[in-house]
Design a protein around this motif. Structure first.
Motif, PDB file in Angstrom:
ATOM      1  N   PRO A   1       0.845  -1.204   0.000  1.00  0.00           N
ATOM      2  CA  PRO A   1       0.000   0.000   0.000  1.00  0.00           C
ATOM      3  C   PRO A   1       0.872   1.243   0.000  1.00  0.00           C
ATOM      4  O   PRO A   1       2.013   1.222   0.481  1.00  0.00           O
ATOM      5  CB  PRO A   1      -0.792  -0.124   1.312  1.00  0.00           C
ATOM      6  N   LYS A   2       0.342   2.350  -0.531  1.00  0.00           N
ATOM      7  CA  LYS A   2       1.122   3.588  -0.582  1.00  0.00           C
ATOM      8  C   LYS A   2       1.636   3.940   0.813  1.00  0.00           C
ATOM      9  O   LYS A   2       0.903   3.888   1.790  1.00  0.00           O
ATOM     10  CB  LYS A   2       0.262   4.738  -1.120  1.00  0.00           C
TER      11      LYS A   2
ATOM     12  N   LEU B   1      -0.623  -8.161   8.395  1.00  0.00           N
ATOM     13  CA  LEU B   1      -1.745  -7.228   8.534  1.00  0.00           C
ATOM     14  C   LEU B   1      -2.022  -6.452   7.256  1.00  0.00           C
ATOM     15  O   LEU B   1      -3.072  -5.813   7.122  1.00  0.00           O
ATOM     16  CB  LEU B   1      -1.466  -6.247   9.682  1.00  0.00           C
ATOM     17  N   ASN B   2      -1.037  -6.456   6.322  1.00  0.00           N
ATOM     18  CA  ASN B   2      -1.142  -5.738   5.049  1.00  0.00           C
ATOM     19  C   ASN B   2      -1.391  -4.245   5.240  1.00  0.00           C
ATOM     20  O   ASN B   2      -2.181  -3.627   4.537  1.00  0.00           O
ATOM     21  CB  ASN B   2      -2.243  -6.344   4.170  1.00  0.00           C
TER      22      ASN B   2
ATOM     23  N   PRO C   1       7.721 -17.095   0.190  1.00  0.00           N
ATOM     24  CA  PRO C   1       6.572 -16.458  -0.464  1.00  0.00           C
ATOM     25  C   PRO C   1       6.424 -15.008  -0.019  1.00  0.00           C
ATOM     26  O   PRO C   1       6.724 -14.669   1.131  1.00  0.00           O
ATOM     27  CB  PRO C   1       5.383 -17.291   0.018  1.00  0.00           C
ATOM     28  N   CYS C   2       6.003 -14.138  -0.917  1.00  0.00           N
ATOM     29  CA  CYS C   2       5.890 -12.740  -0.559  1.00  0.00           C
ATOM     30  C   CYS C   2       4.510 -12.164  -0.865  1.00  0.00           C
ATOM     31  O   CYS C   2       4.324 -10.960  -0.846  1.00  0.00           O
ATOM     32  CB  CYS C   2       6.962 -11.919  -1.283  1.00  0.00           C
ATOM     33  N   ASN C   3       3.557 -13.020  -1.194  1.00  0.00           N
ATOM     34  CA  ASN C   3       2.226 -12.476  -1.471  1.00  0.00           C
ATOM     35  C   ASN C   3       1.175 -13.120  -0.590  1.00  0.00           C
ATOM     36  O   ASN C   3       1.505 -13.904   0.281  1.00  0.00           O
ATOM     37  CB  ASN C   3       1.874 -12.631  -2.945  1.00  0.00           C
TER      38      ASN C   3
ATOM     39  N   LYS D   1       8.533  -7.746   7.169  1.00  0.00           N
ATOM     40  CA  LYS D   1       8.251  -6.355   7.508  1.00  0.00           C
ATOM     41  C   LYS D   1       9.166  -5.459   6.688  1.00  0.00           C
ATOM     42  O   LYS D   1      10.308  -5.809   6.411  1.00  0.00           O
ATOM     43  CB  LYS D   1       8.490  -6.093   9.007  1.00  0.00           C
ATOM     44  N   VAL D   2       8.642  -4.309   6.283  1.00  0.00           N
ATOM     45  CA  VAL D   2       9.435  -3.283   5.596  1.00  0.00           C
ATOM     46  C   VAL D   2       9.461  -2.047   6.485  1.00  0.00           C
ATOM     47  O   VAL D   2       8.421  -1.636   7.018  1.00  0.00           O
ATOM     48  CB  VAL D   2       8.830  -2.943   4.222  1.00  0.00           C
TER      49      VAL D   2
END
Length: 303
Positions: A72-73, A130-131, A301-303, A103-104
């Protein structure tokens, strides 16, 4: 491996080169993202990339499986001269292999238009589970060197960066969203004429200390007590002409990989032999160490 994001000065385009000790250099494509991106961080086989030009758009991808997630932005309004982005932005990627989560982290000083930074250090953390992003503000009085921005190390559920004067390591504990300072070895802090770099080594923090003639390798043996020990002392005599521009990128028990302005070198610990792994044939806009990231392929996996 090492990933090199090579910018061509004449054609204003970049290509991603993957360099490993077995095959040398080969091109790695991120075309599946359908965007022009810059690699910002690497962890456990995943890459964190930002769009070019920077619009607050970030991806996390696995180049081996070609899976990716568009985050997300990260900010509500675009960057303009009236709403500049945070200064000295740090980007970190943290992966949990057991839970298959990541986490980023984006962190930097806040500065309103026409004013100096007020010392507020804004940190955004994206959690894959949590996206969404969360935000917290702290106050830091240090700046970060441009060269060390891409040397972020994730160990012990925390991200680690060197401060600009290499006096200590700044740590973000992701379990409690707290910044703290970690001391370096006394001999590292007060070593005259030494350059200091931060790497990972077998799940531990490692310091590479480079002088005109020697490369000292330190490992943090006890994370809680912050106890360091020097595990190797490497002579740089046979690569003396390259020493001013050399930059360590990654290491294992067997070898250490380093970049110069135009080359990638490997040093084998057992044989004490240096070899050239990759050499840049054409002109590049930036030295290789500005765009080099340690990378280990994995089916994360990353999605």
């Amino acid at each position: 491996m090492i990933l090199l994001d090579i910018s061509d000065a004449s054609e204003s385009k970049s290509s991603l080169i993957c360099v490993d000790k077995l095959r040398g250099g080969s091109e790695l494509s991120l075309s599946f993202l359908n965007d022009r991106v810059k690699v910002r961080a690497s962890c456990c086989g995943l890459l964190c990339c930002s769009s070019i030009p920077d619009k607050g758009v970030y991806y996390v991808c696995n180049p081996m499986t070609r899976e990716f997630k568009l985050l997300p932005k990260s900010r509500e309004r675009p960057v303009t001269r009236f709403y500049p982005d945070g200064e000295a932005t740090l980007v970190g990627l943290a992966c949990d292999l057991t839970c298959q989560k990541f986490k980023v982290v984006l962190a930097g000083y806040h500065r309103t238009f026409g004013h100096r930074s007020d010392g507020s250090f804004i940190c955004l953390v994206f959690e894959s589970e949590l996206n969404k992003w969360r935000k917290f503000i702290s106050y830091q009085d240090d700046h970060f060197s441009h060269m060390n921005k891409n040397q972020v190390v994730f160990v012990n559920n925390a991200l680690h960066w060197l401060t600009v004067n290499s006096a200590y390591i700044l740590v973000l504990d992701l379990s409690c969203d707290i910044w703290r300072k970690m001391q370096l070895p006394y001999d590292v802090i007060y070593g005259m004429g030494h350059r200091i770099y931060l790497l990972e080594f077998n799940g531990c923090l490692s310091i590479i200390q480079i002088s005109e003639a020697w490369m000292n390798i330190w490992v943090l043996n006890d994370y809680r007590k912050e106890e360091w020990s020097m595990v190797d002392k490497v002579s740089l005599r046979c690569i003396r002409g390259m020493v001013p521009g050399i930059f360590p990128i990654s290491q294992t028990d067997e070898y250490i990989l380093l970049a110069t302005h135009k080359q990638v070198l490997v040093y084998h610990h057992k044989t004490r032999i240096w070899k050239e792994m990759f050499s840049l044939k054409h002109s590049s806009a930036l030295p290789l160490w500005f765009s080099a990231h340690a990378y280990r392929s994995a089916l994360f996996p990353c999605n």
